[in-house]
Motif scaffolding. Structure first.
Motif, PDB file in Angstrom:
ATOM      1  N   ALA A  22       0.934  -1.340   0.103  1.00 59.18           N
ATOM      2  CA  ALA A  22      -0.049   0.146   0.037  1.00 59.18           C
ATOM      3  C   ALA A  22       0.730   1.335   0.128  1.00 59.18           C
ATOM      4  N   GLU A  23       0.571   2.267  -1.037  1.00 58.23           N
ATOM      5  CA  GLU A  23       1.662   3.266  -1.028  1.00 58.23           C
ATOM      6  C   GLU A  23       0.836   4.505  -0.772  1.00 58.23           C
ATOM      7  N   PHE A  24       1.350   5.445   0.283  1.00 59.44           N
ATOM      8  CA  PHE A  24       0.722   6.680   0.655  1.00 59.44           C
ATOM      9  C   PHE A  24       1.951   7.824   0.277  1.00 59.44           C
ATOM     10  N   GLY A  25       1.420   8.922  -0.466  1.00 55.52           N
ATOM     11  CA  GLY A  25       2.456   9.988  -0.616  1.00 55.52           C
ATOM     12  C   GLY A  25       1.693  11.177  -0.984  1.00 55.52           C
ATOM     13  N   THR A  26       2.587  12.295  -1.146  1.00 58.81           N
ATOM     14  CA  THR A  26       2.141  13.347  -1.456  1.00 58.81           C
ATOM     15  C   THR A  26       3.217  14.213  -2.347  1.00 58.81           C
ATOM     16  N   MET A  27       2.448  15.199  -3.395  1.00 60.00           N
ATOM     17  CA  MET A  27       3.536  15.911  -3.939  1.00 60.00           C
ATOM     18  C   MET A  27       3.951  17.079  -3.141  1.00 60.00           C
ATOM     19  N   LEU A  28       4.803  17.462  -3.353  1.00 61.72           N
ATOM     20  CA  LEU A  28       5.509  18.712  -2.488  1.00 61.72           C
ATOM     21  C   LEU A  28       5.696  20.047  -3.138  1.00 61.72           C
ATOM     22  N   ASP A  29       5.001  20.392  -4.339  1.00 61.84           N
ATOM     23  CA  ASP A  29       5.049  21.435  -5.132  1.00 61.84           C
ATOM     24  C   ASP A  29       4.550  22.829  -4.309  1.00 61.84           C
ATOM     25  N   PRO A  43       4.557   0.523   2.836  1.00 68.64           N
ATOM     26  CA  PRO A  43       4.583  -0.737   3.772  1.00 68.64           C
ATOM     27  C   PRO A  43       4.084  -1.916   2.898  1.00 68.64           C
ATOM     28  N   SER A  44       4.672  -2.983   3.322  1.00 70.70           N
ATOM     29  CA  SER A  44       4.081  -4.268   2.641  1.00 70.70           C
ATOM     30  C   SER A  44       4.107  -5.496   3.733  1.00 70.70           C
ATOM     31  N   ILE A  45       3.368  -6.457   3.478  1.00 74.96           N
ATOM     32  CA  ILE A  45       3.127  -7.559   4.151  1.00 74.96           C
ATOM     33  C   ILE A  45       3.265  -8.772   3.364  1.00 74.96           C
ATOM     34  N   GLY A  46       3.888  -9.907   3.725  1.00 80.67           N
ATOM     35  CA  GLY A  46       3.881 -11.161   2.888  1.00 80.67           C
ATOM     36  C   GLY A  46       2.974 -12.274   3.557  1.00 80.67           C
ATOM     37  N   PHE A  47       2.271 -12.955   2.624  1.00 80.01           N
ATOM     38  CA  PHE A  47       1.524 -13.955   3.018  1.00 80.01           C
ATOM     39  C   PHE A  47       1.571 -15.330   2.257  1.00 80.01           C
TER      40      PHE A  47
END
Length: 65
Positions: A22-29, A43-47
């Protein structure tokens, strides 16, 4: 937010596992006054019974021009 599920089924080697990112982010403009800069956390989880990792986290900075 970006969800990236990955499933690996290898019937020849009898291996089954997967990852869920799951990727969370923002532009810094608006913060630095330049276009094309961004930050993210992934973050990631393995299963699965043959998973390569239990969990991980990636932090990054991108410049797109």
């Amino acid at each position: 937010m970006l969800l990236d599920p990955q499933f690996i089924l290898d019937y020849e080697e009898d291996v089954e596992f997967g990852l869920l990112d799951a990727e969370f982010g923002t532009m810094l403009d608006r913060f630095i006054g330049k276009q094309g800069h961004s930050v993210y956390v992934r973050p990631s989880i393995g299963f699965g019974r043959d998973r390569l990792t239990d969990a991980s986290i990636e932090v990054g900075y991108k410049i797109v021009w």
